[in-house]
Structures are given as C-alpha cells and as structure tokens.
Write a protein that holds these residues in place. Structure first.
Motif, PDB file in Angstrom:
ATOM      1  N   LEU A   1      45.410  40.773  91.514  1.00 56.83           N
ATOM      2  CA  LEU A   1      46.788  40.420  91.835  1.00 56.83           C
ATOM      3  C   LEU A   1      46.986  38.916  91.902  1.00 56.83           C
ATOM      4  O   LEU A   1      48.088  38.419  91.645  1.00 56.83           O
ATOM      5  CB  LEU A   1      47.185  41.071  93.166  1.00 56.83           C
ATOM      6  CG  LEU A   1      48.599  40.820  93.675  1.00 56.83           C
ATOM      7  CD1 LEU A   1      49.636  41.341  92.696  1.00 56.83           C
ATOM      8  CD2 LEU A   1      48.780  41.470  95.052  1.00 56.83           C
ATOM      9  N   THR A   2      45.944  38.180  92.237  1.00 56.76           N
ATOM     10  CA  THR A   2      46.060  36.731  92.374  1.00 56.76           C
ATOM     11  C   THR A   2      45.957  35.995  91.041  1.00 56.76           C
ATOM     12  O   THR A   2      46.115  34.776  91.005  1.00 56.76           O
ATOM     13  CB  THR A   2      44.978  36.188  93.319  1.00 56.76           C
ATOM     14  OG1 THR A   2      43.683  36.412  92.741  1.00 56.76           O
ATOM     15  CG2 THR A   2      45.049  36.876  94.671  1.00 56.76           C
ATOM     16  N   ASP A   3      45.722  36.714  89.959  1.00 57.68           N
ATOM     17  CA  ASP A   3      45.608  36.106  88.627  1.00 57.68           C
ATOM     18  C   ASP A   3      46.993  35.634  88.174  1.00 57.68           C
ATOM     19  O   ASP A   3      47.894  36.439  87.956  1.00 57.68           O
ATOM     20  CB  ASP A   3      45.038  37.126  87.642  1.00 57.68           C
ATOM     21  CG  ASP A   3      44.878  36.580  86.235  1.00 57.68           C
ATOM     22  OD1 ASP A   3      45.269  35.415  85.992  1.00 57.68           O
ATOM     23  OD2 ASP A   3      44.376  37.332  85.371  1.00 57.68           O
ATOM     24  N   GLU A   4      47.144  34.343  88.026  1.00 53.79           N
ATOM     25  CA  GLU A   4      48.452  33.778  87.688  1.00 53.79           C
ATOM     26  C   GLU A   4      48.935  34.199  86.311  1.00 53.79           C
ATOM     27  O   GLU A   4      50.128  34.116  86.009  1.00 53.79           O
ATOM     28  CB  GLU A   4      48.409  32.253  87.787  1.00 53.79           C
ATOM     29  CG  GLU A   4      48.229  31.725  89.205  1.00 53.79           C
ATOM     30  CD  GLU A   4      49.389  32.065  90.119  1.00 53.79           C
ATOM     31  OE1 GLU A   4      50.513  32.276  89.611  1.00 53.79           O
ATOM     32  OE2 GLU A   4      49.182  32.129  91.337  1.00 53.79           O
ATOM     33  N   SER A   5      48.033  34.646  85.443  1.00 51.65           N
ATOM     34  CA  SER A   5      48.443  35.050  84.095  1.00 51.65           C
ATOM     35  C   SER A   5      48.941  36.491  84.041  1.00 51.65           C
ATOM     36  O   SER A   5      49.424  36.940  83.003  1.00 51.65           O
ATOM     37  CB  SER A   5      47.264  34.891  83.124  1.00 51.65           C
ATOM     38  OG  SER A   5      46.223  35.819  83.421  1.00 51.65           O
ATOM     39  N   LEU A   6      48.866  37.202  85.160  1.00 60.34           N
ATOM     40  CA  LEU A   6      49.266  38.603  85.188  1.00 60.34           C
ATOM     41  C   LEU A   6      50.777  38.722  85.029  1.00 60.34           C
ATOM     42  O   LEU A   6      51.540  38.149  85.805  1.00 60.34           O
ATOM     43  CB  LEU A   6      48.810  39.237  86.512  1.00 60.34           C
ATOM     44  CG  LEU A   6      49.043  40.734  86.698  1.00 60.34           C
ATOM     45  CD1 LEU A   6      48.275  41.535  85.656  1.00 60.34           C
ATOM     46  CD2 LEU A   6      48.625  41.150  88.113  1.00 60.34           C
ATOM     47  N   ARG A   7      51.203  39.509  84.041  1.00 56.72           N
ATOM     48  CA  ARG A   7      52.629  39.717  83.774  1.00 56.72           C
ATOM     49  C   ARG A   7      52.853  41.207  83.513  1.00 56.72           C
ATOM     50  O   ARG A   7      52.935  41.641  82.363  1.00 56.72           O
ATOM     51  CB  ARG A   7      53.081  38.902  82.558  1.00 56.72           C
ATOM     52  CG  ARG A   7      52.933  37.393  82.704  1.00 56.72           C
ATOM     53  CD  ARG A   7      53.976  36.811  83.655  1.00 56.72           C
ATOM     54  NE  ARG A   7      53.967  35.357  83.646  1.00 56.72           N
ATOM     55  CZ  ARG A   7      53.172  34.603  84.394  1.00 56.72           C
ATOM     56  NH1 ARG A   7      52.322  35.195  85.232  1.00 56.72           N
ATOM     57  NH2 ARG A   7      53.219  33.292  84.331  1.00 56.72           N
TER      58      ARG A   7
END
Length: 272
Positions: free
Chosen positions: A107-113
């Motif tokens: 969830l903390t992965d900034e690239s997650l969309r």
C-alpha cells in the motif's frame, strides 16, 4: 488488533508485519487470522451493506488477508468487482476470477494506481503503518464520486482497576512489543473521523465494537495464538516473564475468563 491482513510497509519500529512478526508461511497464521474474522466480519459486513455494497459497485479490499470480506462482497453483496490488495496474496490465490482481481502490492508503494472505486475498505491495516495519515488521504483519493471509505482499526478500553493481573500485563506487553518491533500504534484511531473530514468526505460517522472474550471462543483463540507466537518479544519488554505469559494463556482458556477484549473502531465517509 494484530492480524486480519498482512498488508504492510517499513515500520517505525524497524520491522515489518509479516516478516518480523506473524509470517504468512507459519502453519497456523491463516487459522489465527480467520479466528478474528469470525468475530469482526459480521460487524464489518453489516456496515458495508448499510453503505450500499451491492450490484454495480467496484470495491477495493486493502489488506485482504485470507479473503473473507472479499468473498462476502462477491457472493453475498453481489458487487460487480473486488480488487483484493495485499503484500502477501498466497491465501488469495484460489479466489481470483472474472470479478475478483488479486493484486500483490504494498500500500505504501507510490507507484500503485489501482483505479477508482465505489467502496474502499481497510481493516486492521493502517494501525501497523507509520504513514497512516498520508495513506488515509491516498485511499480517499481512490474513491469515485459518491464512493465510501471505511476504516477499521483496534482500540482498547482497559480496566483501570486492573494493573497487575497476568492478562493485563501480557496485553500491555503486547502493545509495547508491537510498537517496538513493527511500529504498531493505535493512538490516532479515535481521530479517524476527523481525518476523513479533513479529506473532504461527507456523511462521516463512526462506531465502536468491543466483543467479550469467552473461553474457547474464536477471539480467545486469536489472542492465545498471538501471544504464543510473540513470546520472545513479550518477554523482551521487561513487563512479563515466561510464568506471567503462561498464566495469561491459561486464563484465556479458563471459565474464569471475564474481559472486555480489544475492539474495533470503524469510521466511514463519502466522497462528494
């Protein structure tokens, strides 16, 4: 609460849920998670249903764990699609299908969309993540207009008259050990309604569910397994020794058990 999910990132305590504690490959981890789900799922699903979970909805289940809520959304609520997000998706492998997409991600992965959703639900996830306030903003940003964000995390109402029983000492040691090891912090949970308001959500409300601990019941089994697995970390706090932990475990299985166990505060709000 420790454990109806394994979604996690790096922790303030330096460790990770699912790595330094409660490894998903442990032979009893799914059983431990499901014991808590037996208690909390009915409360969660009633709220999701009241907020309109049903046909035509696209839902995100954050920290999906063994998939009990995701299955309910599909089979009982009849939503169009569920995205089940977790850092470890092993228990979800058999659930994937045309209406359930399993996403292995942090969830903390900034690239997650993951896209936009009519319902975003996270239970016993944010309490284990040091950047929880920022993540609430992120989850709110994934809502479609009219969509609901529902957050559930642990709270405890300790008996202030009991400061020395083996149960109280072990429970206190657990919270201290969780914070020191993986960064768990429930102190901001009562502020979740305010956080949702700050994100511009409307119809914000909250409630609290504190289930009783009953000897032989699923929640007593959950805490027994949790404490048993945490023994070294519990003793490392200096609050308890092996004898105190043994006494606390025996109490959980005893007909003398009479406690208001840690519960769940749930807050929800709707995107304009």
């Amino acid at each position: 609460m420790t454990g109806t999910h394994s979604q996690d990132g790096e922790q303030a305590g330096g460790g990770r849920y699912g790595k330094d504690l409660f490894e998903p490959e442990h032979p009893h981890e799914a059983e431990r998670i499901d014991a808590a789900a037996l208690v909390y799922d009915p409360v969660t699903t009633r709220r999701l249903k009241a907020l309109g979970a049903g046909p035509g909805r696209r839902c995100l289940e954050v920290g999906a764990g063994t998939g009990t809520v995701a299955r309910w959304l599909l089979e009982e609520a009849g939503v169009d699609e569920v995205v089940a997000l977790d850092r470890d998706t092993g228990p979800l492998a058999g659930l994937a299908g045309p209406r359930l997409r399993v996403v292995e991600a942090d969830l903390t992965d900034e690239s997650l969309r993951p896209g936009g959703f009519d319902l975003v639900h996270a239970r016993f996830v944010l309490m284990h993540l040091p950047e929880r306030r920022r993540l609430i903003a992120r989850l709110a940003g994934w809502l479609n207009p009219g969509g609901w964000l529902v957050l559930g995390d642990a709270v405890e109402l300790p008996d202030v008259l009991d400061t020395s029983s083996a149960y109280r000492r072990t429970m206190d040691a657990m919270w201290q050990a969780l914070r020191a090891t993986i960064g768990t912090d429930t102190s901001s949970v009562p502020a979740y309604p305010h956080f949702l308001r700050e994100e511009g959500l409307r119809n914000v409300a909250a409630d609290l569910f504190c289930p009783p601990l009953v000897a032989g019941g699923p929640l007593a089994r959950f805490w027994s397994e949790t404490w048993s697995r945490m023994r070294p970390a519990l003793e490392a706090t200096g609050r308890v020794d092996a004898g105190v932990v043994e006494e606390a475990l025996a109490y959980l299985a005893s007909p003398r058990l009479a406690e208001l166990g840690p519960g769940m505060a749930m807050a929800w709000g709707q995107r304009r």
